[in-house]
Design an enzyme around this catalytic site. Structure first.
Site, PDB file in Angstrom:
ATOM      1  N   TYR A  64       8.855  10.739 -11.538  1.00 14.57           N
ATOM      2  CA  TYR A  64       7.507  10.663 -11.349  1.00 14.57           C
ATOM      3  C   TYR A  64       6.838  11.671 -11.676  1.00 14.57           C
ATOM      4  CZ  TYR A  64       9.058   6.281  -8.929  1.00 14.57           C
ATOM      5  OH  TYR A  64      10.022   5.290  -8.591  1.00 14.57           O
TER       6      TYR A  64
HETATM    7  P1  NAP Z   1       3.202  -2.471  -9.404  1.00 11.49           P
HETATM    8  O1  NAP Z   1       2.816  -1.820  -7.991  1.00 11.49           O
HETATM    9  O2  NAP Z   1       3.778  -3.901  -9.736  1.00 11.49           O
HETATM   10  O3  NAP Z   1       1.989  -2.614 -10.214  1.00 11.49           O
HETATM   11  C1  NAP Z   1       0.951  -1.303 -10.249  1.00 11.49           C
HETATM   12  C2  NAP Z   1      -0.076  -1.351 -10.986  1.00 11.49           C
HETATM   13  O4  NAP Z   1      -0.861  -2.606 -10.782  1.00 11.49           O
HETATM   14  C3  NAP Z   1      -0.806  -0.136 -11.420  1.00 11.49           C
HETATM   15  O5  NAP Z   1      -1.378   0.010 -12.513  1.00 11.49           O
HETATM   16  C4  NAP Z   1      -2.378  -0.377 -10.470  1.00 11.49           C
HETATM   17  O6  NAP Z   1      -3.358   0.062 -11.214  1.00 11.49           O
HETATM   18  C5  NAP Z   1      -2.301  -2.028 -10.590  1.00 11.49           C
HETATM   19  N1  NAP Z   1      -2.809  -2.617  -9.535  1.00 11.49           N
HETATM   20  C6  NAP Z   1      -2.447  -2.364  -8.049  1.00 11.49           C
HETATM   21  N2  NAP Z   1      -3.275  -3.015  -7.209  1.00 11.49           N
HETATM   22  C7  NAP Z   1      -4.399  -3.918  -8.042  1.00 11.49           C
HETATM   23  C8  NAP Z   1      -5.338  -4.678  -7.831  1.00 11.49           C
HETATM   24  N3  NAP Z   1      -5.570  -5.042  -6.690  1.00 11.49           N
HETATM   25  N4  NAP Z   1      -5.817  -5.035  -8.969  1.00 11.49           N
HETATM   26  C9  NAP Z   1      -5.480  -4.849 -10.205  1.00 11.49           C
HETATM   27  N5  NAP Z   1      -4.610  -4.002 -10.448  1.00 11.49           N
HETATM   28  C10 NAP Z   1      -3.988  -3.393  -9.498  1.00 11.49           C
HETATM   29  O7  NAP Z   1       4.051  -1.606 -10.313  1.00 11.49           O
HETATM   30  P2  NAP Z   1       4.843  -0.115 -10.398  1.00 11.49           P
HETATM   31  O8  NAP Z   1       3.663   0.864 -10.004  1.00 11.49           O
HETATM   32  O9  NAP Z   1       5.620  -0.273 -11.628  1.00 11.49           O
HETATM   33  O10 NAP Z   1       5.466  -0.449  -9.033  1.00 11.49           O
HETATM   34  C11 NAP Z   1       5.474   0.274  -7.859  1.00 11.49           C
HETATM   35  C12 NAP Z   1       5.984   1.369  -7.461  1.00 11.49           C
HETATM   36  O11 NAP Z   1       7.516   1.022  -7.251  1.00 11.49           O
HETATM   37  C13 NAP Z   1       5.848   2.708  -8.063  1.00 11.49           C
HETATM   38  O12 NAP Z   1       4.751   3.373  -8.325  1.00 11.49           O
HETATM   39  C14 NAP Z   1       7.031   3.248  -7.722  1.00 11.49           C
HETATM   40  O13 NAP Z   1       6.810   3.939  -6.679  1.00 11.49           O
HETATM   41  C15 NAP Z   1       8.170   2.272  -7.395  1.00 11.49           C
HETATM   42  N6  NAP Z   1       8.875   1.784  -8.829  1.00 11.49           N
HETATM   43  C16 NAP Z   1      10.214   2.461  -8.526  1.00 11.49           C
HETATM   44  C17 NAP Z   1      11.072   1.995  -9.472  1.00 11.49           C
HETATM   45  C18 NAP Z   1      12.621   2.324  -9.135  1.00 11.49           C
HETATM   46  O14 NAP Z   1      13.212   2.168 -10.464  1.00 11.49           O
HETATM   47  N7  NAP Z   1      13.040   2.646  -8.380  1.00 11.49           N
HETATM   48  C19 NAP Z   1      10.687   1.627 -10.724  1.00 11.49           C
HETATM   49  C20 NAP Z   1       9.364   1.283 -10.845  1.00 11.49           C
HETATM   50  C21 NAP Z   1       8.477   1.212  -9.852  1.00 11.49           C
HETATM   51  P3  NAP Z   1      -4.445   0.805 -10.389  1.00 11.49           P
HETATM   52  O15 NAP Z   1      -4.039   2.294 -10.241  1.00 11.49           O
HETATM   53  O16 NAP Z   1      -5.780   0.977 -11.452  1.00 11.49           O
HETATM   54  O17 NAP Z   1      -4.648  -0.022  -9.125  1.00 11.49           O
END
Ligand code: NAP
Length: 262
Positions: A64
């Site tokens: 990240y």
């Molecule tokens: P997510 O949590 O499904 O979605 C995050 C996105 O949603 C961001 O762009 C955020 O934008 C938006 N968001 C959050 N709350 C919101 C709301 N109330 N209204 C509108 N938009 C909203 O996806 P992700 O970030 O891909 O995954 C989450 C976490 O999981 C990552 O940060 C990481 O720590 C972990 N992850 C792990 C892996 C892995 O392989 N282990 C892979 C992917 C992710 P804003 O910033 O504008 O709120």
């Protein structure tokens, strides 16, 4: 938020965790809109807000970008207040992800993460995924993970998987799994069912489909109806989104169980 124990690890997590991809990386990711990396002072405010909301869980990884080193500075003097989920096996450099799941590489990666995070332990340490989980979770890799735990470098171990087979293997030999399970994607549901029957806790990633499904209430109702789910790690750098997400989840978790739907 009321903390929940991850299986029988003794580690207590907030049901909403904060994903920190956007703390450190804005290239090569699949969010709906482009964004600038936040100023560190804004991230400090976000972490203060998270703490006020009762969120104690942060998810990071070497892949990240600047996330780990920024957290290392931001958490100075407050390490014990947080549960850090870390990972190894993937690095992101010059626009490409590179994967290495050899035990020696995982150990080197863990040592570098501890240094960047400015700590001497990671609470929950996961093996990353390149989509080919089963061969990556070899006996040697699992033994190495168990050894990190025995040495006190990490408190709990598991894998962030992309397949049901990989998720179940991780749960068989380790403490937890980070899986994906949303109203639109249930291919890993067997992993959650397996966790329930084996007394393990599951962490969810990408609950909001990386921002493509912002029907937050619907998503959380669905995810938390499954008894295996301890915590959903949701990524945000927007304090209002963080607050809204926490409030919605609190209301859902306080409502009668029959109002959750699977
Ligand atoms: P997510 O949590 O499904 O979605 C995050 C996105 O949603 C961001 O762009 C955020 O934008 C938006 N968001 C959050 N709350 C919101 C709301 N109330 N209204 C509108 N938009 C909203 O996806 P992700 O970030 O891909 O995954 C989450 C976490 O999981 C990552 O940060 C990481 O720590 C972990 N992850 C792990 C892996 C892995 O392989 N282990 C892979 C992917 C992710 P804003 O910033 O504008 O709120």
């Amino acid at each position: 938020m009321e903390l929940r124990e991850l299986g029988t690890t003794g580690i207590k997590l907030s049901p909403l965790g904060l994903g920190t991809v956007k703390f450190g990386r804005n290239e090569g990711i699949k969010y709906p809109t482009a964004f600038e990396l936040p100023e560190e002072s804004d991230l400090a405010d976000l972490l203060t807000r998270a703490k006020e909301l009762g969120i104690n869980t942060l998810d990071t990884a070497p892949a990240y970008g600047l996330s780990e080193e920024r957290l290392g500075r931001l958490l100075c003097g407050q390490r014990e207040d947080w549960v850090i989920i870390g990972k190894a096996g993937e690095e992101y450099q010059d626009g490409n992800s590179r994967y290495n799941f050899s035990p020696g590489y995982l150990e080197m990666s863990l040592e570098c993460s501890l240094e960047r995070l400015n700590t001497d332990y990671i609470d929950i340490f996961l093996i990353h995924s390149d989509g080919d989980d089963l061969p990556n979770l070899s006996d040697d890799v699992i033994r190495a993970m168990q050894d990190f735990k025995r040495r006190g470098l990490v408190r709990a171990i598991g894998a962030s998987t992309k397949t049901a087979e990989g998720g179940m293997r991780a749960l068989e030999f380790m403490d937890t799994v980070m899986a994906t399970y949303t109203p639109n994607y249930t291919a890993e549901k067997d992993v959650l069912d397996f966790a329930t029957t084996h007394g393990k806790g599951v962490l969810l990633k990408k609950a909001l489909s990386s921002g493509y499904n912002t029907n937050i209430e619907d998503v959380f109702r669905f995810c938390f109806a499954h008894p295996a789910v301890t915590s959903a790690v949701v990524g945000t750098i927007n304090p209002e989104h963080l607050r809204g997400n926490a409030e919605i989840l609190n209301a859902i978790l306080r409502s009668p169980p029959e109002e959750l739907r699977e």
